[in-house]
Design a protein around this motif. Structure first.
Motif, PDB file in Angstrom:
ATOM      1  N   GLN A   4       0.869  -1.168   0.000  1.00 33.99           N
ATOM      2  CA  GLN A   4       0.000   0.000   0.000  1.00 33.99           C
ATOM      3  C   GLN A   4       0.914   1.229   0.000  1.00 33.99           C
ATOM      4  OE1 GLN A   4      -1.723  -2.408   3.502  1.00 33.99           O
ATOM      5  NE2 GLN A   4      -2.606  -0.408   3.589  1.00 33.99           N
ATOM      6  N   LEU A   5       1.064   1.878  -1.134  1.00 35.87           N
ATOM      7  CA  LEU A   5       1.978   3.017  -1.194  1.00 35.87           C
ATOM      8  C   LEU A   5       1.255   4.346  -1.272  1.00 35.87           C
ATOM      9  CD1 LEU A   5       4.903   1.779  -3.449  1.00 35.87           C
ATOM     10  CD2 LEU A   5       4.828   2.006  -0.987  1.00 35.87           C
ATOM     11  N   ASN A   6       0.362   4.474  -2.207  1.00 33.49           N
ATOM     12  CA  ASN A   6      -0.335   5.748  -2.401  1.00 33.49           C
ATOM     13  C   ASN A   6      -1.822   5.505  -2.574  1.00 33.49           C
ATOM     14  OD1 ASN A   6       1.980   7.528  -2.492  1.00 33.49           O
ATOM     15  ND2 ASN A   6       2.472   6.524  -4.419  1.00 33.49           N
ATOM     16  N   GLY A   7      -2.620   6.374  -1.978  1.00 33.40           N
ATOM     17  CA  GLY A   7      -4.059   6.285  -2.146  1.00 33.40           C
ATOM     18  C   GLY A   7      -4.775   6.111  -0.829  1.00 33.40           C
ATOM     19  N   VAL A   8      -6.081   5.976  -0.917  1.00 33.21           N
ATOM     20  CA  VAL A   8      -6.914   5.790   0.254  1.00 33.21           C
ATOM     21  C   VAL A   8      -7.294   4.312   0.335  1.00 33.21           C
ATOM     22  CG1 VAL A   8      -9.095   6.381   1.367  1.00 33.21           C
ATOM     23  CG2 VAL A   8      -7.811   8.132   0.128  1.00 33.21           C
ATOM     24  N   PHE A   9      -7.020   3.704   1.480  1.00 29.82           N
ATOM     25  CA  PHE A   9      -7.345   2.303   1.705  1.00 29.82           C
ATOM     26  C   PHE A   9      -8.429   2.226   2.761  1.00 29.82           C
ATOM     27  CE2 PHE A   9      -3.274   2.349  -0.207  1.00 29.82           C
ATOM     28  CZ  PHE A   9      -3.231   1.205  -0.988  1.00 29.82           C
ATOM     29  N   LEU A  10      -9.368   1.299   2.556  1.00 33.58           N
ATOM     30  CA  LEU A  10     -10.448   1.195   3.516  1.00 33.58           C
ATOM     31  C   LEU A  10     -10.541  -0.214   4.064  1.00 33.58           C
ATOM     32  CD1 LEU A  10     -13.371  -0.115   2.176  1.00 33.58           C
ATOM     33  CD2 LEU A  10     -12.936   1.863   0.767  1.00 33.58           C
ATOM     34  N   THR A  11     -10.982  -0.296   5.311  1.00 33.09           N
ATOM     35  CA  THR A  11     -11.212  -1.550   6.002  1.00 33.09           C
ATOM     36  C   THR A  11     -12.578  -1.451   6.652  1.00 33.09           C
ATOM     37  OG1 THR A  11      -8.864  -1.631   6.519  1.00 33.09           O
ATOM     38  CG2 THR A  11     -10.272  -3.145   7.700  1.00 33.09           C
ATOM     39  N   ASP A  30     -17.035  -5.580  11.455  1.00 31.38           N
ATOM     40  CA  ASP A  30     -18.269  -6.367  11.506  1.00 31.38           C
ATOM     41  C   ASP A  30     -19.498  -5.519  11.812  1.00 31.38           C
ATOM     42  OD1 ASP A  30     -16.977  -8.745  10.919  1.00 31.38           O
ATOM     43  OD2 ASP A  30     -16.591  -9.205  13.026  1.00 31.38           O
ATOM     44  N   ASP A  31     -19.313  -4.422  12.559  1.00 34.77           N
ATOM     45  CA  ASP A  31     -20.459  -3.578  12.899  1.00 34.77           C
ATOM     46  C   ASP A  31     -20.714  -2.468  11.876  1.00 34.77           C
ATOM     47  OD1 ASP A  31     -18.209  -2.154  13.535  1.00 34.77           O
ATOM     48  OD2 ASP A  31     -18.798  -1.693  15.587  1.00 34.77           O
ATOM     49  N   GLY A  32     -20.071  -2.544  10.715  1.00 32.99           N
ATOM     50  CA  GLY A  32     -20.367  -1.616   9.625  1.00 32.99           C
ATOM     51  C   GLY A  32     -19.542  -0.345   9.591  1.00 32.99           C
ATOM     52  N   ILE A  33     -18.622  -0.184  10.510  1.00 30.60           N
ATOM     53  CA  ILE A  33     -17.773   1.007  10.489  1.00 30.60           C
ATOM     54  C   ILE A  33     -16.699   0.822   9.417  1.00 30.60           C
ATOM     55  CG2 ILE A  33     -16.145   2.423  11.800  1.00 30.60           C
ATOM     56  CD1 ILE A  33     -17.685   1.659  14.319  1.00 30.60           C
ATOM     57  N   ILE A  34     -16.527   1.837   8.623  1.00 31.58           N
ATOM     58  CA  ILE A  34     -15.505   1.813   7.572  1.00 31.58           C
ATOM     59  C   ILE A  34     -14.362   2.710   8.027  1.00 31.58           C
ATOM     60  CG2 ILE A  34     -14.967   2.285   5.163  1.00 31.58           C
ATOM     61  CD1 ILE A  34     -17.993   1.985   4.600  1.00 31.58           C
ATOM     62  N   PHE A  35     -13.181   2.126   8.117  1.00 36.05           N
ATOM     63  CA  PHE A  35     -11.987   2.874   8.507  1.00 36.05           C
ATOM     64  C   PHE A  35     -11.184   3.204   7.258  1.00 36.05           C
ATOM     65  CE2 PHE A  35     -13.162   0.270  12.126  1.00 36.05           C
ATOM     66  CZ  PHE A  35     -13.146   1.204  13.150  1.00 36.05           C
ATOM     67  N   TYR A  36     -10.807   4.460   7.128  1.00 38.10           N
ATOM     68  CA  TYR A  36     -10.037   4.930   5.976  1.00 38.10           C
ATOM     69  C   TYR A  36      -8.637   5.319   6.418  1.00 38.10           C
ATOM     70  CZ  TYR A  36     -14.694   5.507   3.930  1.00 38.10           C
ATOM     71  OH  TYR A  36     -15.962   5.300   3.479  1.00 38.10           O
ATOM     72  N   GLU A  37      -7.660   5.004   5.587  1.00 39.17           N
ATOM     73  CA  GLU A  37      -6.282   5.458   5.812  1.00 39.17           C
ATOM     74  C   GLU A  37      -5.752   5.979   4.486  1.00 39.17           C
ATOM     75  OE1 GLU A  37      -4.584   2.580   9.319  1.00 39.17           O
ATOM     76  OE2 GLU A  37      -4.225   1.995   7.250  1.00 39.17           O
ATOM     77  N   GLU A  38      -5.234   7.190   4.514  1.00 43.29           N
ATOM     78  CA  GLU A  38      -4.649   7.760   3.302  1.00 43.29           C
ATOM     79  C   GLU A  38      -3.139   7.599   3.375  1.00 43.29           C
ATOM     80  OE1 GLU A  38      -4.626  11.852   0.658  1.00 43.29           O
ATOM     81  OE2 GLU A  38      -5.938  11.698   2.394  1.00 43.29           O
ATOM     82  N   TYR A  39      -2.577   6.964   2.330  1.00 44.81           N
ATOM     83  CA  TYR A  39      -1.138   6.704   2.265  1.00 44.81           C
ATOM     84  C   TYR A  39      -0.478   7.608   1.233  1.00 44.81           C
ATOM     85  CZ  TYR A  39      -1.351   2.345   4.939  1.00 44.81           C
ATOM     86  OH  TYR A  39      -1.494   1.412   5.924  1.00 44.81           O
ATOM     87  N   GLU A  40       0.732   8.027   1.542  1.00 47.41           N
ATOM     88  CA  GLU A  40       1.567   8.752   0.595  1.00 47.41           C
ATOM     89  C   GLU A  40       2.991   8.226   0.763  1.00 47.41           C
ATOM     90  OE1 GLU A  40       2.812  13.248   0.427  1.00 47.41           O
ATOM     91  OE2 GLU A  40       0.717  13.003  -0.193  1.00 47.41           O
ATOM     92  N   ASN A  41       3.540   7.682  -0.317  1.00 47.39           N
ATOM     93  CA  ASN A  41       4.879   7.074  -0.295  1.00 47.39           C
ATOM     94  C   ASN A  41       5.029   6.036   0.811  1.00 47.39           C
ATOM     95  OD1 ASN A  41       5.739   8.680  -2.472  1.00 47.39           O
ATOM     96  ND2 ASN A  41       6.175  10.357  -1.068  1.00 47.39           N
ATOM     97  N   GLY A  42       3.980   5.228   1.022  1.00 49.46           N
ATOM     98  CA  GLY A  42       4.025   4.150   1.996  1.00 49.46           C
ATOM     99  C   GLY A  42       3.756   4.556   3.430  1.00 49.46           C
TER     100      GLY A  42
END
Length: 146
Positions: free
Chosen positions: A106-113, A116-128
């Protein structure tokens, strides 16, 4: 007359060689590969492969466990690794990381996880590196920005 026949034969031979090389390098997008070309144990891949049977293009990778296959990775591959848009699944197969990968990382972009209870966690990566985190229960924007 003999030189024309020789040139014609040479052109035909060159055409056949060029056609055979172009078809040999084309992707096979309906192939299933297990273990050896992937350097993984108990893994099955279905999708596009290169001429060495490594994942290359769109496909899905599965872990084989006691007659059951679990989705592990899907998306676009290059040299056997996620490269471009893809997903990596967790053991439960419901939660996953989704985004743009480079050589499996995961180097660049927005990753989501998703949880089970429907919460979406977002992490924005730049250069890892993670530069920003948020979830769908709170806004990533300040009220002043809206």
């Amino acid at each position: 007359m003999k030189t024309i026949k020789k040139k014609t034969k040479l052109i035909i031979i060159c055409s056949i060689v060029c056609i055979s090389f172009s078809t040999a390098s084309a992707q096979d997008c309906y192939k299933t590969v297990t273990n050896d070309p992937l350097n993984y144990k108990n893994v099955k891949y279905t999708g596009c492969v290169d001429r060495f049977d490594r994942p290359d293009g769109k496909g899905a990778m599965y872990i084989l466990q006691k007659k059951k296959k679990k989705k592990w990775q899907e998306g676009f591959f290059k040299n056997g690794e996620l490269n471009g848009f893809g997903r990596k699944y967790f053991k439960d197969e419901k939660n996953y990381i989704e985004g743009n990968f480079t050589n499996g990382n995961q180097l660049n972009g927005v990753f989501l996880t998703t949880s089970d209870d429907g919460i979406i966690f977002y992490e924005e990566y730049e250069n890892g590196e993670v530069i920003k985190k948020w979830n769908n229960t709170n806004s990533k924007y300040n009220e002043r920005d809206i």
